[in-house]
Write an enzyme that holds these catalytic residues in place. Structure first.
Site, PDB file in Angstrom:
ATOM      1  N   ARG A  31       7.196 -38.608 -24.835  1.00 24.00           N
ATOM      2  CA  ARG A  31       7.696 -37.135 -25.538  1.00 24.00           C
ATOM      3  C   ARG A  31       8.078 -36.630 -24.358  1.00 24.00           C
ATOM      4  NH1 ARG A  31       2.227 -33.458 -27.495  1.00 24.00           N
ATOM      5  NH2 ARG A  31       1.029 -33.652 -26.115  1.00 24.00           N
ATOM      6  N   ILE A  70       8.954 -35.090 -20.934  1.00 21.82           N
ATOM      7  CA  ILE A  70       9.587 -35.051 -18.964  1.00 21.82           C
ATOM      8  C   ILE A  70       9.399 -36.859 -19.272  1.00 21.82           C
ATOM      9  CG2 ILE A  70       9.570 -35.270 -16.827  1.00 21.82           C
ATOM     10  CD1 ILE A  70       7.535 -32.257 -17.101  1.00 21.82           C
ATOM     11  N   ASP A 110      -3.716 -46.173 -23.423  1.00 20.34           N
ATOM     12  CA  ASP A 110      -4.600 -45.370 -23.214  1.00 20.34           C
ATOM     13  C   ASP A 110      -5.177 -45.057 -22.324  1.00 20.34           C
ATOM     14  OD1 ASP A 110      -7.034 -43.362 -22.772  1.00 20.34           O
ATOM     15  OD2 ASP A 110      -7.905 -43.672 -25.096  1.00 20.34           O
ATOM     16  N   VAL A 111      -4.993 -44.466 -21.001  1.00 25.87           N
ATOM     17  CA  VAL A 111      -4.748 -44.513 -19.456  1.00 25.87           C
ATOM     18  C   VAL A 111      -6.402 -44.196 -18.865  1.00 25.87           C
ATOM     19  CG1 VAL A 111      -2.637 -43.942 -18.911  1.00 25.87           C
ATOM     20  CG2 VAL A 111      -4.380 -42.127 -19.298  1.00 25.87           C
ATOM     21  N   TYR A 137      -6.779 -27.236 -15.010  1.00 30.79           N
ATOM     22  CA  TYR A 137      -5.570 -28.070 -14.792  1.00 30.79           C
ATOM     23  C   TYR A 137      -5.131 -27.697 -13.348  1.00 30.79           C
ATOM     24  CZ  TYR A 137      -0.508 -28.721 -14.949  1.00 30.79           C
ATOM     25  OH  TYR A 137       1.303 -30.208 -14.903  1.00 30.79           O
TER      26      TYR A 137
END
Length: 229
Positions: free
Chosen positions: A11, A13, A57-58, A151
């Protein structure tokens, strides 16, 4: 035909980059936790051999190792570490969800390094190999701002990881850079954001195309303008 691998490509970018690369005729390894859904499944069905879907799954080393095994021996020209999260609802300096903070660092900072390490041999076999970290100006130390501590910190740390990786991979001929995608109309950016996904993706691809080993370790805006730390 160049070869690209994009994480978090289901999804926003990531998907926008995939769609434009496909139109350009590039080979794309598309990675997401659940890649077998539209529109990724549609793209793969329409472009067999050009688009391959990979479950990733990073944050899971076993999942990253499985990806590396699946594409072992295949040259990779560009790795785009795009997967990321905004972090917990509570992420103020005086009101922090620490478990959420740790999760944000795991996804936004540690995972790009984990994926990059796993795919170095593929990149060494590529043409003009590049690793791109999708970062954010919210991680700039030169930009004080309240809130979103998890973040912002994860992106600041990502930039430092990128710098170190650039130094260690320079002799291998692999350029590494961080890129701010702009404020984009995505689930994270919100509808008030000024940039459409397609515009951000188009400019990001142009900036990635222009990246050279002489620029390794740099931080860029989506339009290729250098950014301060």
């Amino acid at each position: 035909m160049a070869s690209y691998l994009i994480t978090g490509a289901n999804r926003g970018i990531g998907l926008g980059i995939v769609e434009q690369l496909v139109l350009r005729g590039e080979r794309v390894f598309v990675c997401a936790r659940n890649p077998d859904v539209d529109p990724l499944a549609v793209l793969a069905g329409k472009h067999p051999g050009q688009v391959t879907l990979h479950r990733l799954d990073v944050t899971d080393q076993a999942s990253v190792d499985a990806l590396a095994d699946a594409i072992a021996g295949q040259p990779l020209d560009v790795l785009i570490n795009n997967a990321g999260i905004h972090g917990p609802e509570r992420q103020g300096a005086l009101d922090m969800d620490f478990e959420g903070f740790a999760r944000t660092l795991a996804v936004n900072t540690l995972a790009p390094l984990r994926v990059s390490q796993a795919l170095v041999s593929n990149l060494e076999a590529g043409i003009k190999p590049r690793i791109v970290m999708i970062s954010s100006i919210m991680g700039q130390l030169a930009r004080p701002m309240p809130g979103d501590v998890a973040y912002c910190t994860s992106k600041t740390a990502l930039n430092k990881v990128m710098q170190a990786l650039a130094l260690e991979l320079k002799d291998a001929g692999i350029a590494v850079a961080a890129v701010h995608p702009g404020w984009v109309k995505t689930d994270m950016g919100g509808p008030q954001a000024p940039l459409a996904v397609a515009e951000s993706a188009r400019n990001l691809i142009a900036t990635i195309d222009a990246l050279t080993l002489a620029q390794t370790g740099s931080f860029f805006n989506y339009d290729g303008t250098p950014l301060a730390w």
